[in-house]
Design a protein around this motif. Structure first.
Motif, PDB file in Angstrom:
ATOM      1  N   ARG A 132      34.454  26.353  54.940  1.00 35.82           N
ATOM      2  CA  ARG A 132      35.689  25.770  55.500  1.00 35.82           C
ATOM      3  C   ARG A 132      35.681  25.822  57.022  1.00 35.82           C
ATOM      4  NH1 ARG A 132      36.691  22.096  53.008  1.00 35.82           N
ATOM      5  NH2 ARG A 132      34.788  22.591  52.017  1.00 35.82           N
ATOM      6  N   VAL A 133      35.138  26.895  57.609  1.00 39.43           N
ATOM      7  CA  VAL A 133      35.053  26.982  59.071  1.00 39.43           C
ATOM      8  C   VAL A 133      34.126  25.896  59.598  1.00 39.43           C
ATOM      9  CG1 VAL A 133      34.264  28.423  60.984  1.00 39.43           C
ATOM     10  CG2 VAL A 133      35.658  29.415  59.186  1.00 39.43           C
TER      11      VAL A 133
ATOM     12  N   ARG B  77      41.832  25.020  66.190  1.00 29.10           N
ATOM     13  CA  ARG B  77      42.505  26.320  66.046  1.00 29.10           C
ATOM     14  C   ARG B  77      42.031  27.044  64.787  1.00 29.10           C
ATOM     15  NH1 ARG B  77      47.086  23.476  67.580  1.00 29.10           N
ATOM     16  NH2 ARG B  77      47.858  23.459  65.432  1.00 29.10           N
ATOM     17  N   VAL B  78      41.888  26.292  63.701  1.00 29.03           N
ATOM     18  CA  VAL B  78      41.422  26.892  62.456  1.00 29.03           C
ATOM     19  C   VAL B  78      40.003  27.431  62.636  1.00 29.03           C
ATOM     20  CG1 VAL B  78      40.702  26.371  60.086  1.00 29.03           C
ATOM     21  CG2 VAL B  78      42.906  25.568  60.925  1.00 29.03           C
TER      22      VAL B  78
ATOM     23  N   ALA C  90      41.918  21.153  57.971  1.00 32.69           N
ATOM     24  CA  ALA C  90      42.870  20.754  59.003  1.00 32.69           C
ATOM     25  C   ALA C  90      44.318  21.024  58.609  1.00 32.69           C
ATOM     26  CB  ALA C  90      42.698  19.275  59.305  1.00 32.69           C
ATOM     27  N   THR C  91      44.553  21.808  57.606  1.00 33.44           N
ATOM     28  CA  THR C  91      45.918  22.074  57.151  1.00 33.44           C
ATOM     29  C   THR C  91      46.476  23.327  57.807  1.00 33.44           C
ATOM     30  OG1 THR C  91      45.089  23.263  55.249  1.00 33.44           O
ATOM     31  CG2 THR C  91      45.596  20.914  54.940  1.00 33.44           C
ATOM     32  N   GLN C  92      46.152  23.537  59.057  1.00 33.11           N
ATOM     33  CA  GLN C  92      46.646  24.672  59.844  1.00 33.11           C
ATOM     34  C   GLN C  92      46.300  26.004  59.190  1.00 33.11           C
ATOM     35  OE1 GLN C  92      49.250  24.497  62.549  1.00 33.11           O
ATOM     36  NE2 GLN C  92      49.175  22.284  62.763  1.00 33.11           N
ATOM     37  N   GLY C  93      45.170  26.092  58.564  1.00 30.51           N
ATOM     38  CA  GLY C  93      44.698  27.348  57.993  1.00 30.51           C
ATOM     39  C   GLY C  93      44.916  27.494  56.505  1.00 30.51           C
ATOM     40  N   ALA C  94      45.768  26.663  55.899  1.00 28.41           N
ATOM     41  CA  ALA C  94      46.013  26.797  54.461  1.00 28.41           C
ATOM     42  C   ALA C  94      44.742  26.536  53.663  1.00 28.41           C
ATOM     43  CB  ALA C  94      47.120  25.857  54.006  1.00 28.41           C
TER      44      ALA C  94
END
Length: 179
Positions: A25-26, A47-48, A115-119
Motif C-alpha cells: 500500500r505504501v 501524506r499516506v 489515497a483514502t487518507q490512510g484508510a
C-alpha cells in the motif's frame, strides 16, 4: 501443545501478510502521489506514503515469517500424531494457500485505496490477512485431500474395546467340585 503451535503459525502468517500488504500500500501511495492528475489526490497519497513509510517489522524478521508458519504447522501436525509425509503435505499446502490468499486480498483493494487518507493502509492489510488465513486453511485442506487420494486416508489406531457394564461374570464350576 499442538494447538499452541497452530496458533503460533496463524499469528506468524497473519503478521507477515499484514506487513507485506502495508508495504504494498505504501508503494501504491508513492506511485499515486507521483502520477495522479488531481493535486488533492497527489497530496493525500504523499501524506499516506510519508506517514506509513516506516517499516513495521525489522527486515530480517519479516523475511523469516513466511518460513515460520509452515514449520509450526508441520510441527503441530506431527505432535498430534500425523504421519510425516501427510504433515509435510499439509504444511506446504497451507503455505501456498496462504500466499495465494493474501495476494487475492491485496488485489481486492485496488490502486486507489492508498489515497483514502490512510484508510487503505488499514483495510488492505486486513483483507490480506483474512485472505491469507482463508487461503492457508483451504490450501491445507486441498493438499491433504490430494494426499489422501494418492496415499490413502490415514489409518486410525484401533482402541481396545471397553468392558460393558453389567453383572460380573459367574465363575464356571470346576470339574469334581460337586457343583
Amino acid at each position: 501443545m499442538s494447538r499452541v503451535l497452530e496458533l503460533g503459525a496463524e499469528v506468524a502468517a497473519a503478521t507477515h501478510h499484514l506487513a507485506a500488504a502495508a508495504a504494498a500500500r505504501v508503494q501504491a501511495a508513492g506511485r499515486l502521489a507521483a502520477t495522479a492528475d488531481d493535486p488533492a489526490v497527489r497530496a493525500a497519497a504523499a501524506r499516506v506514503a510519508q506517514e506509513a513509510g516506516r517499516p513495521l517489522i525489522d527486515g530480517r524478521a519479516l523475511g523469516a515469517l513466511p518460513l515460520v508458519a509452515p514449520v509450526l504447522t508441520f510441527t503441530a501436525s506431527v505432535s498430534s500424531g500425523e504421519p510425516l509425509p501427510r504433515a509435510l503435505a499439509g504444511a506446504v499446502g497451507s503455505a501456498v494457500g496462504a500466499d495465494l490468499g493474501s495476494r487475492a486480498g491485496m488485489a481486492a483493494c485496488g490502486g486507489e485505496a492508498a489515497a483514502t487518507q490512510g484508510a487503505g493502509l488499514i483495510v488492505c492489510p486486513t483483507l490480506a490477512a483474512i485472505g491469507g488465513a482463508v487461503g492457508a486453511e483451504a490450501g491445507e485442506r486441498a493438499a491433504l485431500h490430494v494426499y489422501d487420494k494418492l496415499a490413502g486416508p490415514p489409518v486410525k489406531p484401533e482402541s481396545e474395546p471397553r468392558p460393558t457394564p453389567g453383572p460380573p461374570p459367574t465363575p464356571e464350576p470346576r470339574p469334581g467340585s460337586g457343583g
